[in-house]
Design an enzyme around this catalytic site. Sequence first.
Site, PDB file in Angstrom:
ATOM      1  CB  VAL A  89      -0.893   0.017   1.259  1.00 23.57           C
ATOM      2  CG1 VAL A  89      -1.616   1.339   1.379  1.00 23.57           C
ATOM      3  CG2 VAL A  89      -1.859  -1.130   1.205  1.00 23.57           C
ATOM      4  CB  ALA A  90       3.703   2.218   2.164  1.00 26.27           C
ATOM      5  CD  GLU A 121      -1.692   5.410  -1.161  1.00 21.90           C
ATOM      6  OE1 GLU A 121      -0.827   6.306  -1.162  1.00 21.90           O
ATOM      7  OE2 GLU A 121      -1.652   4.418  -0.411  1.00 21.90           O
ATOM      8  CG  ASP A 173     -10.411  33.768 -38.633  1.00 21.91           C
ATOM      9  OD1 ASP A 173     -10.220  33.289 -39.750  1.00 21.91           O
ATOM     10  OD2 ASP A 173     -11.299  33.374 -37.852  1.00 21.91           O
ATOM     11  CG  ASN A 213       3.129   6.845   0.752  1.00 22.45           C
ATOM     12  OD1 ASN A 213       4.301   7.217   0.823  1.00 22.45           O
ATOM     13  ND2 ASN A 213       2.769   5.688   0.254  1.00 22.45           N
ATOM     14  CG  ASP A 267       5.786  12.319  -0.159  1.00 25.29           C
ATOM     15  OD1 ASP A 267       6.485  13.162   0.432  1.00 25.29           O
ATOM     16  OD2 ASP A 267       6.227  11.275  -0.667  1.00 25.29           O
TER      17      ASP A 267
END
Length: 876
Positions: free
Chosen positions: A282-283, A287, A329, A703, A707
């Site tokens: 998971v770490a 995520e 244009d 995490n 972060d």
Amino acid sequence: MSKEKSTNKQILAHYKTSEQGLTTEQVTKRKQNGLNELQEGKKDNIFKQVALHLSDVASLVLLFAVILSTYLAATGFEKWSQPLIIGSILILNVSISIYQEKSAEKALAALKDMNVRESTVIRNGIRQTIESKDLVVGDIVILSAGDQVPADGRLLTANNLTINESILTGESEPVEKTSAEQELTKELSQRFNEAFSGTGVVSGNALMVVTAIGMDTELGSIAGLLNETEKKKTPLQEKLDSLSKSLTSVALIGGVLIFIIGFFFRGFDLSSGLIMGVSLAVAAVPETLPIIVTISLSYGVIKMSKKNAIMRRVNSVETVGSIDVITSDKTGTLTQNQMTVTKYWVPQNAPAETSTIISKDSKEFQLMRFMGLATDAQVKEVDGQKVELGDSTELAIIHWLQKAETTRAELEKDYPRIDEDPFDSNKKLMATLHKTPYGKYLLIVKGAIDRLPVQLSDNENKQVQSVNKQFARQALRVLAVGYTLLDEKPTGPLDATKIPVKLAGLIGIIDPPRPAAISAIEKAKNAGITTLMITGDHPETAKAIAVQMGIAEKNDQVMTGTHLNDLSDEELQQNIKNIKVYARVSPEDKIRIVKAWQANGSTIAMTGDGVNDAPAIKAADVGIAMGITGTDVSKQAADMILTDDNFETIVTAVEEGRTIYQNILKAVEFLIVVNFAQLFMMIFAVAMGWGSPLLAEQLLLINVLADGIPGFYICREPSEGNNMKKAPINRQTSIFADGLAQRVSFRAVVFTILTLMIFGLGQFVLSNSDIHFARTMLFLVLALGSMIDIYVIKSRQPLSLQTFANNTALNFSLGLTMLVVVSIATIPGLREVFGFTALSDLAWVFVIISVFIPAILLEINKRWTLRRETELALSE
Ligand code: ATP
């Protein structure tokens, strides 16, 4: 009563309205039935949203860890704090995702509102402009060419009305509409006396009584489908998704590896081995990355809107950064659209300046009279104020008349207009028919000299061509006017191309370039972006302006619409890169230009304003519509709307798009390195028999907290200034191109080695094999160290005071997160919950020094790379 079979009278009675429109009381009453708006597709309820966020791989693994640690706590193997902490982080992660998604959606909805659509209606017998969302059933709406039909309605009148209904029927040819009674049918494409919301009026005008609004309209019944098409992922999001998937797989393999090593070789029991393996997996997954990308793109939309570019789709923000060709244009976008007649010429005379005085019985005044009579523009008095109505070419003529102290109204007193063929940019002509004081008919045709139905002798022709060229080379728009006297009124609809006329003369109109557009073209050039000019003007005029503005060189090629039509698609594709100016092209030619550039691998932006421009705007990678002069149909087809119709805004938006893209890459660099480092450090430490360097909840704290939160604020990084000195970002290249792979590997290695050293030092030197002591040191070094790195990562330039000062939101969030991290690791009572312990003074000295080591090494690596890049550039 069926509305299709009814007469106008019946239909008005049925909707309790009249040709004078509704009264204010009726409108107020009917408004209670709701607004004329499409509701967004049905939103998922909160449970569904949570389920959706829980179903991604990272959250599933986290959920598994919660279940497992709950089991371990219940059976007495673990503390209850573990499932609680992992569970809270899971809840926090899902809540942040849902909240961020909501605020991104809100920001977009607010922007959609800025693009307010208006309708012309008759209410209380007065013609007025209202917001389309305020329309009610029974309103009488006036439709004209270029409008988007604002609601469903039955036509009361229809003059040459054609409507493009492709949005509903898929049929791209416009449908001819009528107000005649007709048999009842359910088939949309056969309902000729009705107009449908969302479709575009291509030509003509009409009166319509509103029969259905909002979700009751035909468009409303397919609105759900329309909403869905907006949710496609961008190339960058797809690349990041696959990066996330590869990381998850690496993490899972790492987890399994740790479990095997721990279980078979290091004597872990099943439960602790399992939970460590799972939590590591998971770490190691970033995520927060997908949320950060979504927020960055939405933030880009908001920033661009503040700089006059409204993005109609979030995903286009990324594409804007990749633009390498802008096709614009001329009139109004590159030039000021402030037209002034400066020169004129009548046959047999020399060209003259408009400053010369013209006597009312001269040939020159005759030219002025014909120009004035065949003009649709006018100056009107509204509430005591003079208001100028009409297009700028025609207003230039009105101003010229004022110089000779005359007006259109005065000229029309003697020559009343009785018929007309309006200006058409395909024909490049218009005609008007007038009654003369002597009972004859005067036909005037005005337009481009090469299209005027005029017969000239060779000698006359030579003279005309020479004057035309002379005017055009001075960047003047040239208008010619011809006339003829007829005894009888022509039968059938008037057609400017049919009846031969005698030439009365030419005028030259100046439209100065926008100074800001010239510098924007230069800026685009430095950024590797080619600017092309498209205009209905004469090739010589077009080229003169293009050279003045830095779009073309003197010897560059100009392609005309006729030449374009002679080329096959393959020939056009081969030649396209040599052509900078397209003159006398029609809107239909624009689509071929877009496709030829795309076939050469370019990302092309195309501007447009008319109904006929919509297909080219749609075909371009970034379709751009004009906010002021553009028709609803062109805006509806566009990805970007310029609220100031200004070329410079496009270049500013490109810079913004590039900044957003760079910021997303910086977030990737910042986030994934820590995941890599955690993974390597865990595998190594467990393999060495040092125990698990960090607990599951500690890894997750880093995490999500250390972060994730500062990562959100990277999207607010301002442009680095050199963004527009580089080549455009190619949409196909990997995100790891341009040195990102080297920087990511370098930082991952630094962190892996540093954290392992700290872990060893804490456990075996500074404490008596106290793993909690070592984890506390490691946690602080990894969390604080990676946060400090953000300053090195956020700029590709060497660190300076400016790097620290230019993003207050980031500084603030970083300060706060650091405080929380230090508090968790130090406050007695709290620290024990997370598995930390008090540190000795010496350990603090090591921690404080170590948190700066990665940033110092990264800065050295950056400076070294920059120096090498400069040396390489110099040696080339
Ligand atoms: P740009 O691309 O620069 O905006 P455009 O495509 O709108 O220009 P048009 O307005 O179609 O160009 O003009 C093309 C030519 O048609 C002009 O060079 C001029 O000769 C002629 N023309 C333009 N406006 C009128 C007008 N109101 N009446 C008659 N002729 C016109």
